[in-house]
Design a protein around this motif. Structure first.
Motif, PDB file in Angstrom:
ATOM      1  N   LEU A 158       0.823  -1.202   0.000  1.00  0.00           N
ATOM      2  CA  LEU A 158       0.000   0.000   0.000  1.00  0.00           C
ATOM      3  C   LEU A 158       0.865   1.263   0.000  1.00  0.00           C
ATOM      4  O   LEU A 158       0.625   2.190  -0.787  1.00  0.00           O
ATOM      5  N   VAL A 159       1.890   1.296   0.826  1.00  0.00           N
ATOM      6  CA  VAL A 159       2.783   2.456   0.881  1.00  0.00           C
ATOM      7  C   VAL A 159       3.496   2.645  -0.456  1.00  0.00           C
ATOM      8  O   VAL A 159       3.556   3.757  -0.998  1.00  0.00           O
ATOM      9  N   THR A 171       2.574   1.628  -3.408  1.00  0.00           N
ATOM     10  CA  THR A 171       1.585   2.030  -4.406  1.00  0.00           C
ATOM     11  C   THR A 171       1.274   3.521  -4.282  1.00  0.00           C
ATOM     12  O   THR A 171       1.201   4.230  -5.290  1.00  0.00           O
ATOM     13  N   MET A 172       1.113   3.998  -3.063  1.00  0.00           N
ATOM     14  CA  MET A 172       0.821   5.417  -2.851  1.00  0.00           C
ATOM     15  C   MET A 172       2.004   6.295  -3.305  1.00  0.00           C
ATOM     16  O   MET A 172       1.796   7.341  -3.918  1.00  0.00           O
ATOM     17  N   VAL A 173       3.219   5.843  -3.018  1.00  0.00           N
ATOM     18  CA  VAL A 173       4.402   6.591  -3.477  1.00  0.00           C
ATOM     19  C   VAL A 173       4.408   6.640  -4.999  1.00  0.00           C
ATOM     20  O   VAL A 173       4.633   7.697  -5.602  1.00  0.00           O
ATOM     21  N   ARG A 174       4.139   5.513  -5.643  1.00  0.00           N
ATOM     22  CA  ARG A 174       4.134   5.435  -7.115  1.00  0.00           C
ATOM     23  C   ARG A 174       3.070   6.348  -7.727  1.00  0.00           C
ATOM     24  O   ARG A 174       3.284   7.018  -8.730  1.00  0.00           O
ATOM     25  N   ILE A 175       1.906   6.402  -7.117  1.00  0.00           N
ATOM     26  CA  ILE A 175       0.801   7.204  -7.657  1.00  0.00           C
ATOM     27  C   ILE A 175       0.987   8.690  -7.396  1.00  0.00           C
ATOM     28  O   ILE A 175       0.767   9.513  -8.280  1.00  0.00           O
ATOM     29  N   TYR A 176       1.431   9.055  -6.188  1.00  0.00           N
ATOM     30  CA  TYR A 176       1.414  10.461  -5.795  1.00  0.00           C
ATOM     31  C   TYR A 176       2.779  11.136  -5.667  1.00  0.00           C
ATOM     32  O   TYR A 176       2.852  12.362  -5.665  1.00  0.00           O
ATOM     33  N   VAL A 177       3.875  10.378  -5.563  1.00  0.00           N
ATOM     34  CA  VAL A 177       5.160  11.007  -5.267  1.00  0.00           C
ATOM     35  C   VAL A 177       6.178  10.849  -6.392  1.00  0.00           C
ATOM     36  O   VAL A 177       6.790  11.817  -6.817  1.00  0.00           O
ATOM     37  N   LYS A 237       6.756  13.791  -8.658  1.00  0.00           N
ATOM     38  CA  LYS A 237       5.448  14.317  -9.042  1.00  0.00           C
ATOM     39  C   LYS A 237       4.979  15.520  -8.230  1.00  0.00           C
ATOM     40  O   LYS A 237       3.962  16.107  -8.550  1.00  0.00           O
TER      41      LYS A 237
END
Length: 183
Positions: free
Chosen positions: A16-17, A19-25, A50
């Motif tokens: 989850l962490v 995935t969130m880094v990949r999507i938002y950071v 990003k």
């Protein structure tokens, strides 16, 4: 059994962490083609950050306006409301000359190879697009390898909408021998 569930929960949290880094950071990008040489070479991989605003001379991966199934990597030259022109291999933003230090070595090599034409052909934004300035929420981009780059100078690419910008290329990560910050 408790250990199994703890392990599953740990892996789920890690997934989850990440995935969130990949999507938002941050996101990985792959350079395809020669349009950003020598800054980025064909086949290199980099990390695009990003977060934050886009600034002049940032190297950005973007969704191609002429083919949304492709991503391009280009350099931001014109920001919203900028007037952009090139005359005698000199960039002018809002009528003022602006240095492009990242092109110095390329210009020297170009001349040493015996080329009599400028690295970047003369143009004004008005001649290329019919606009006096870059429209709101749009960007004017060029590849560093000006002679082969398909960029905002071409009608099919044109201005880049802000939402097409994936991020800012920050670090080359592949091949390992080329690890470096993107200049």
């Amino acid at each position: 059994m408790k250990t199994f569930f703890k392990d599953v929960l740990w892996f789920f949290a890690l997934f989850l962490v990440l995935t969130m880094v990949r999507i938002y950071v941050a996101a990985p990008i792959k350079v395809q083609g020669e349009s950003m040489m020598p800054t980025l070479e064909d086949g290199e991989k980099a990390i695009a950050y990003k977060l934050g605003d886009v600034h002049r001379f940032d190297v950005i991966p973007l969704v191609a306006t002429d083919d949304p199934s492709l991503n391009y990597v280009k350099r931001v030259i014109g920001l919203p409301s900028d007037s952009v022109a090139y005359k005698d291999d000199q960039l002018y933003i809002n009528g003022e000359p602006l240095a492009e230090d990242y092109l110095n070595d390329t210009k020297i090599k170009w001349q040493q190879e015996g080329h009599t034409t400028p690295l970047t052909d003369d143009f004004t934004l008005k001649e290329l697009t019919g606009h006096d300035t870059v429209p709101p929420n749009m960007y004017f981009v060029l590849g560093d390898n000006r002679q082969v780059s398909k960029d905002s100078r071409f009608e099919e690419v044109g201005f880049i909408p802000k939402e097409n910008i994936i991020g800012k290329a920050k670090m080359i990560i592949w091949p390992p021998s080329e690890w470096a910050l993107v200049k």
